[in-house]
Scaffold this active site. Structure first.
Site, PDB file in Angstrom:
ATOM      1  N   GLU A  43       0.811  -1.222   0.000  1.00 22.41           N
ATOM      2  CA  GLU A  43       0.000   0.000   0.000  1.00 22.41           C
ATOM      3  C   GLU A  43       0.843   1.269   0.000  1.00 22.41           C
ATOM      4  O   GLU A  43       0.546   2.206  -0.759  1.00 22.41           O
ATOM      5  CB  GLU A  43      -0.974  -0.013   1.190  1.00 22.41           C
ATOM      6  CG  GLU A  43      -2.138  -0.965   1.050  1.00 22.41           C
ATOM      7  CD  GLU A  43      -1.796  -2.415   1.391  1.00 22.41           C
ATOM      8  OE1 GLU A  43      -0.648  -2.659   1.822  1.00 22.41           O
ATOM      9  OE2 GLU A  43      -2.657  -3.277   1.229  1.00 22.41           O
ATOM     10  N   HIS A  98     -10.205  -5.507   9.687  1.00 18.39           N
ATOM     11  CA  HIS A  98     -10.847  -5.284   8.387  1.00 18.39           C
ATOM     12  C   HIS A  98     -12.248  -4.728   8.556  1.00 18.39           C
ATOM     13  O   HIS A  98     -13.098  -4.894   7.695  1.00 18.39           O
ATOM     14  CB  HIS A  98     -10.901  -6.594   7.583  1.00 18.39           C
ATOM     15  CG  HIS A  98      -9.564  -7.106   7.180  1.00 18.39           C
ATOM     16  ND1 HIS A  98      -8.723  -7.743   8.051  1.00 18.39           N
ATOM     17  CD2 HIS A  98      -8.913  -7.058   5.993  1.00 18.39           C
ATOM     18  CE1 HIS A  98      -7.613  -8.081   7.438  1.00 18.39           C
ATOM     19  NE2 HIS A  98      -7.698  -7.670   6.170  1.00 18.39           N
TER      20      HIS A  98
END
Lengths: 327, 347
Positions: A60, A129
């Protein structure tokens, strides 16, 4: 009018803009072949090719950094961050670089980048998440933050975000991708900083973001059965925030509850509640209330997870308490 | 124009400074630059100089005491007569500060109209008296009220303390405004009024009226009979030679004055132009569609008479400071009796 899903609306917005402007690219994990785990981007790589829809390695910070650099030098990248929880990995690229480049270069550089990511619990995805981290980003000057609450909002806000010359972060609720709403075929944009009054009311103002808008509307419906008239407002973008609409509403109703799925501590609800207290204080007939996610890591246990997120019933109960003077 | 002399901060984290000595006496003339006092802090001492010409006045800190930084310890005034009278020792001032800051209520109180029960403390009253009048439990406590109610109350110059005295539940909210208005109006010029209502059958009264009208040639209205009866009833409880009745009647509720109507034959009762005191007011609604009318009452006794199907509804509204409840009820009972059995009057 035709109805399409939230996911299809996002897809449509990106495709329309990519057809208009060749400098728009998408990059992120599983954006091309897989079309993201939520299948929101399905079909884009077929139309625009792997040059413009780029599957990146699992890094990322790497692909966000690439996007910031590409944005400074002429492209208009859309970064796909698979889960909002991964924001912690790209804090420097987003908050130190993208947010500050225009300012620190004396206006010579800009970062026309969109970071689309998601939020929302109750998908049984556990603590890493399931977070709703919009407050983290909204805290940083130089970043705009949009929180679409329906398919219609998602398309209009995404198109505005892509055309913005500054970094914009869009938080989509990952549980709403299959929710359908009326979306016109013809083109439209939704301006940033213009709140949407979904339901006018006179007794209390419910300010809700993203997934919480639905909950607030459901609560307003059941409250109407008790002759309580709740005004439901979706700020649409929390940065910039349409303070005027919120303040005017509270001046009218004298009561307010702010609902957001982020953690309540130091969250979006806190900021909006503070602004109301600052600017509508003398109109308030009860303390402004906040309903945010419980201040715990999101549990994996479904039973426990469901308890951490504000619900229509909780909103309803809180409204009654406020209006009955029990708070 | 007075200039304040304050305890200076001489160190970084200093909270108090020790006043070692005054170098000028109260009343002394001082020139700008003259040393005024010696101050010690963190083992060093220094002299504080005058910043203005004038006279040293209102010295409020003793030598060899610790004084909070920023505290005013004296004034320099242009002439001594102009020195403010108020004189507080620095050591006492902290206590006084609390009193001054705490009760917002005190400042609110000053704005409201002085109520009869709570006469405004005159200058000669000491602070002790003031506390007795206001009641320590009300002045020292905070009042919990919503900001909206506070601003609405402030706009109408109403004091939230009335809600507290009346036992309303805190926090007070905007919905309590109407109660506050009522409480405040009772507190102020308009006294609380009491009332009682009776229902009296019309039948005997109507027969009585038709019989006296057939006997006399004139047309005697119910108004004259009511005025006469009310006057007679009032005489039972009122120690007054003259009874004046202000009588409102007709569709427009125009008023006329009757003087001692019970002393005349019914057909001879005429409105009076004499300037007499009004003993009671009568609001006769029988010519209207209304059965109740409030407001615009200026006398201690007020009757309202209205049609209530086969009955007259008679409401007596009285000022409890002037008329006891016992007298009021016997007045209403007496009048009801006269209307119910008018022939008894003649016996």
């Amino acid at each position: 009018m035709r109805e399409i899903t939230f996911g299809a609306a996002v897809n449509e917005a990106m495709a329309e803009e990519m057809r208009l402007d060749e400098s728009i690219i998408i990059l992120g994990e599983d954006v091309a072949e897989a079309g993201t785990p939520f299948k929101v981007l399905s079909g884009l790589v077929e139309e625009f090719g792997t040059e413009r829809v780029i599957d990146t390695p699992i890094s990322e910070p790497g692909f966000t950094g690439i996007a910031v650099g590409a944005a400074m030098t002429g492209l208009r990248p859309i970064v796909d961050l698979m889960f909002g929880d991964f924001l912690f990995l790209i804090m420097d690229q987003l908050c130190n670089q993208a947010a500050k480049t225009h300012y620190m270069s004396g206006g010579k550089l800009s970062v026309p980048m969109v970071l689309r990511t998601n939020m929302g619990a109750t998908r049984r995805s556990a603590a890493q998440h399931s977070q709703s981290l919009q407050a983290l980003v909204a805290h940083i000057p130089g970043l705009k933050v949009a929180m679409p609450s329906s398919a219609y909002e998602a398309k209009g806000l995404m198109k505005t975000a892509i055309r913005d010359n500054n970094p914009v972060v869009i938080f989509e609720d990952k549980l709403m991708y299959n929710d359908k709403a009326e979306v016109p075929e013809e083109e439209y944009l939704i301006n940033f900083g213009e709140a949407n009054i979904l339901r006018p009311g006179t007794d209390i103002t419910l300010i809700a973001t993203s997934s919480m808008v639905q909950q607030a509307e459901m609560a307003a419906n059941t409250l109407a059965d008790q002759n309580i008239s709740a005004e439901v407002i979706d700020p649409r973008t929390i940065s910039p925030l349409d303070e005027t609409t919120l303040i005017n509403s509270v001046k009218k109703t004298s009561h307010a509850i702010v609902i957001d799925e982020g953690h309540q501590n130091y969250g979006i609800t806190a900021e909006i509640a503070a602004r109301i207290s600052e600017k509508a204080f003398y109109y308030l007939d009860a303390p402004v209330q906040r309903l945010g996610a419980m201040d715990v890591p999101v549990p994996f246990s479904p039973v426990l997870e469901d308890l951490t997120v504000p619900t229509a019933q909780q909103i309803h109960e809180r409204v009654v308490m406020v209006l009955e003077g029990k708070i | 124009m007075a200039h304040e002399i304050i305890m200076p901060a001489l160190g970084m984290a200093q909270e108090t400074g020790r006043l070692v000595a005054w170098l000028k006496n109260e009343g002394d003339a001082v020139k700008k630059g003259d040393p005024l006092m010696e101050v010690e802090t963190d083992k060093s001492t220094m002299e504080v100089e005058a910043q203005h010409d004038g006279f040293l006045a209102n010295v409020s800190a003793f030598e060899n005491t610790d004084v909070p930084v920023g505290e005013v310890v004296a004034l320099i005034v242009e002439n001594l007569e102009a020195a403010p009278q108020e004189k507080k020792r620095a050591s006492e001032k902290n206590n006084n500060d609390n009193e001054q800051n705490l009760p917002n209520e005190t400042s609110i109180k000053k704005e409201t109209k002085p109520a009869e029960d709570f006469p405004a403390p005159s200058a000669s009253n000491g602070s002790l008296d003031e506390q007795k009048i206001e009641g320590p439990s009300f002045t020292k406590e905070k009042i919990l009220a919503s900001p909206k109610l506070r601003s609405l109350a402030a706009a109408e110059n109403l004091n939230l303390i009335e809600l507290k005295k009346a036992g309303f539940t805190e926090p007070f909210k905007a919905a309590d405004l109407s109660s506050l208005r009522q409480l405040s109006s009772h507190q102020g010029k308009m006294p609380l009024r009491n009332n009682a209502t009776s229902l009296v059958s019309k039948s005997s009264f109507l027969i009585f009226m038709s019989e006296i009208n057939s006997a006399s040639e004139k047309n005697i209205s119910s108004e004259l009979i009511f005025a006469s009866f009310i006057s007679a009833s009032l005489r039972v409880i009122i120690n007054s030679e003259i009874i004046g009745i202000k009588y409102k009647s007709g569709e427009e509720l125009n008023s006329v004055l009757y003087q001692d109507p019970d002393k005349f034959q019914l057909e001879n009762i005429r409105p009076s132009n004499n300037d007499i005191a009004i003993t009671a007011e009568v609001c006769d609604l029988t010519a209207t569609d209304f059965i109740q009318l409030s407001g615009d009452i200026n006398s201690d006794i007020n009757f309202t008479i209205s049609d209530f199907s086969e009955q007259y509804m008679i409401t007596l509204d009285w000022q409890p400071n002037k008329i006891s409840q016992q007298n009021a009820l016997s007045l209403l009972r007496d009048l009801s009796m006269r209307i119910k059995s008018p022939l008894k009057q003649l016996l």
